[in-house]
Design a protein around this motif. Structure first.
Motif, PDB file in Angstrom:
ATOM      1  N   ILE A  41       0.854  -1.194   0.000  1.00 14.31           N
ATOM      2  CA  ILE A  41       0.000   0.000   0.000  1.00 14.31           C
ATOM      3  C   ILE A  41       0.887   1.241   0.000  1.00 14.31           C
ATOM      4  CG2 ILE A  41      -1.710   1.354   1.279  1.00 14.31           C
ATOM      5  CD1 ILE A  41      -2.866  -1.191   2.377  1.00 14.31           C
ATOM      6  N   LEU A  42       0.648   2.101  -0.981  1.00 14.58           N
ATOM      7  CA  LEU A  42       1.368   3.384  -1.028  1.00 14.58           C
ATOM      8  C   LEU A  42       0.463   4.481  -0.478  1.00 14.58           C
ATOM      9  CD1 LEU A  42       2.995   3.118  -4.586  1.00 14.58           C
ATOM     10  CD2 LEU A  42       3.969   2.481  -2.370  1.00 14.58           C
ATOM     11  N   GLY A  43       1.074   5.401   0.249  1.00 13.50           N
ATOM     12  CA  GLY A  43       0.304   6.532   0.764  1.00 13.50           C
ATOM     13  C   GLY A  43      -0.119   6.371   2.210  1.00 13.50           C
ATOM     14  N   GLU A  79      10.510   8.292   0.997  1.00 15.72           N
ATOM     15  CA  GLU A  79      11.718   7.509   1.301  1.00 15.72           C
ATOM     16  C   GLU A  79      11.366   6.188   2.003  1.00 15.72           C
ATOM     17  OE1 GLU A  79      15.706   8.057   3.887  1.00 15.72           O
ATOM     18  OE2 GLU A  79      14.732   9.904   3.225  1.00 15.72           O
ATOM     19  N   ASP A  80      10.411   6.245   2.928  1.00 10.80           N
ATOM     20  CA  ASP A  80       9.959   5.020   3.611  1.00 10.80           C
ATOM     21  C   ASP A  80       9.401   4.027   2.586  1.00 10.80           C
ATOM     22  OD1 ASP A  80      10.453   5.828   6.296  1.00 10.80           O
ATOM     23  OD2 ASP A  80       8.640   7.045   6.258  1.00 10.80           O
ATOM     24  N   MET A  81       8.583   4.529   1.674  1.00 14.38           N
ATOM     25  CA  MET A  81       7.943   3.638   0.686  1.00 14.38           C
ATOM     26  C   MET A  81       9.000   2.990  -0.211  1.00 14.38           C
ATOM     27  SD  MET A  81       4.572   5.857  -0.347  1.00 14.38           S
ATOM     28  CE  MET A  81       4.390   7.347   0.627  1.00 14.38           C
ATOM     29  N   LEU A  82      10.018   3.777  -0.562  1.00 20.93           N
ATOM     30  CA  LEU A  82      11.055   3.216  -1.437  1.00 20.93           C
ATOM     31  C   LEU A  82      11.962   2.240  -0.677  1.00 20.93           C
ATOM     32  CD1 LEU A  82      11.860   6.276  -3.717  1.00 20.93           C
ATOM     33  CD2 LEU A  82      10.248   4.398  -4.080  1.00 20.93           C
ATOM     34  N   GLN A  83      11.997   2.368   0.634  1.00 19.81           N
ATOM     35  CA  GLN A  83      12.726   1.349   1.425  1.00 19.81           C
ATOM     36  C   GLN A  83      12.014  -0.006   1.318  1.00 19.81           C
ATOM     37  OE1 GLN A  83      13.050   3.111   5.316  1.00 19.81           O
ATOM     38  NE2 GLN A  83      14.756   4.429   4.703  1.00 19.81           N
ATOM     39  N   ALA A 131      -3.201   2.039  -3.789  1.00 20.28           N
ATOM     40  CA  ALA A 131      -3.124   3.346  -3.108  1.00 20.28           C
ATOM     41  C   ALA A 131      -4.026   3.251  -1.889  1.00 20.28           C
ATOM     42  CB  ALA A 131      -3.637   4.441  -4.030  1.00 20.28           C
ATOM     43  N   LEU A 132      -3.608   3.843  -0.799  1.00 16.33           N
ATOM     44  CA  LEU A 132      -4.477   3.834   0.377  1.00 16.33           C
ATOM     45  C   LEU A 132      -5.783   4.537   0.002  1.00 16.33           C
ATOM     46  CD1 LEU A 132      -4.693   3.113   3.417  1.00 16.33           C
ATOM     47  CD2 LEU A 132      -4.078   5.490   3.878  1.00 16.33           C
TER      48      LEU A 132
END
Ligand code: SF4
Length: 292
Positions: A184-186, A193-197, A214-215
């Protein structure tokens, strides 16, 4: 830049298009039945992230037959994957699971099986059962990972941590079962940066597939209350497009992308409304990937 969609992967393998038939086999979820909690993940609606409430009234064979007929009439489809989607599809004793899965696989037009579940709801026996399908069927488990960050898993009341996913992932891969991680993105607890981790970790693990969401806010969820109280901010479409493209850049190019953007929420979804036009978002993602 390009990516490898599930439809292309299945066409390469089976030499024709393969369609998924979604099944509601009457499961529940430990995060709803009180084993972990009764409230569920903050975004989960009454259907357990499944959009067709009528299916539960039909047997698995009937759901498969109805799905095959509908997709054959519409697309001329001949080959299908049984997709156990609603709630937690390994949350029963292994002898019951065997009956459920085999009822779906007995239809000769079914060439594969995909089982959506939580990483804390598998064990050696269940995975051994599922791995017995691998020689004859395209066999996937779709784990609801959502993010690698425990702070976010806690925020969404997921009821398990990242380490649980990694353990289940390794047990599953060892048996030759393909793994798709749902992301889930968002999430409001995360920046880009957290999402790309999460992308970096999945790339390192070499997961076979990723499914993006997407959320989004559905009615009768905790998230709806948070949204109405202005406690959360959802992604704008251009932010989502940007993050997806960066995410895809990090994943190995042979990662099979099960979905870039969810649709089917048009009638009930509260926000973000741009998600109602899935094709517009997909076009923007494809355009940006071309530029990259
Ligand atoms: S694990 Fe799945 S079915 Fe269970 S509460 Fe969360 S989203 Fe809903």
């Amino acid at each position: 830049m390009d990516y490898y969609p599930l439809s292309a992967y299945l066409k390469d393998k089976f030499k024709e298009k393969v369609y998924k038939i979604t099944i509601d086999a009457g499961f529940t979820c430990p995060n709803r039945d009180g084993s972990i909690s009764t409230s569920g993940c903050v975004f989960c609606d009454d259907g357990g992230s499944f959009s067709n409430a009528h299916s539960r009234l039909l047997s698995i064979s009937q759901q498969i037959e109805t799905g095959i007929k509908a997709q054959h009439d519409r697309f001329g489809a001949n080959k299908f994957m049984a997709y156990f989607q609603a709630f937690t599809n390994t949350y029963k004793p292994v002898n019951e699971l065997e009956k459920i899965y085999k009822e779906a696989l007995k239809n000769p037009q079914i060439v594969g099986i995909s089982i959506g579940t939580r990483p804390d709801c598998v064990d050696d026996k269940k995975l051994d059962l599922i791995s017995s399908f691998v020689p004859n069927y395209e066999t996937w488990i779709e784990y609801g990972l959502q993010t690698i960050h425990d702070k976010s898993l806690k925020w969404m009341n997921r009821g398990h941590d990242y380490a649980t996913f990694e353990k289940a992932y390794l047990q599953t891969k060892r048996r030759g079962i393909k793994v798709c991680a749902h992301v889930i993105l968002g999430l409001p607890t995360e920046d880009k940066e957290d999402m790309l981790q999460t992308a970096e970790k999945l790339a390192k693990l070499k997961v076979d597939g990723v499914k993006f969401h997407a959320l989004c806010v559905m009615p009768n969820t905790k998230l709806e209350q948070m949204y109405k109280n202005n406690e959360i901010k959802l992604l704008e479409e251009d932010e989502y497009v940007d993050i997806i493209c960066e995410f895809l850049k990090i994943l190995p190019s042979d990662t099979i992308i099960h979905r870039l953007c969810a649709n089917g929420y048009a009638k009930t979804m509260i926000a973000p409304l741009w998600l109602n036009d899935k094709w517009s978002t997909l076009n923007k993602i494809n355009q940006k990937l071309k530029e990259l």
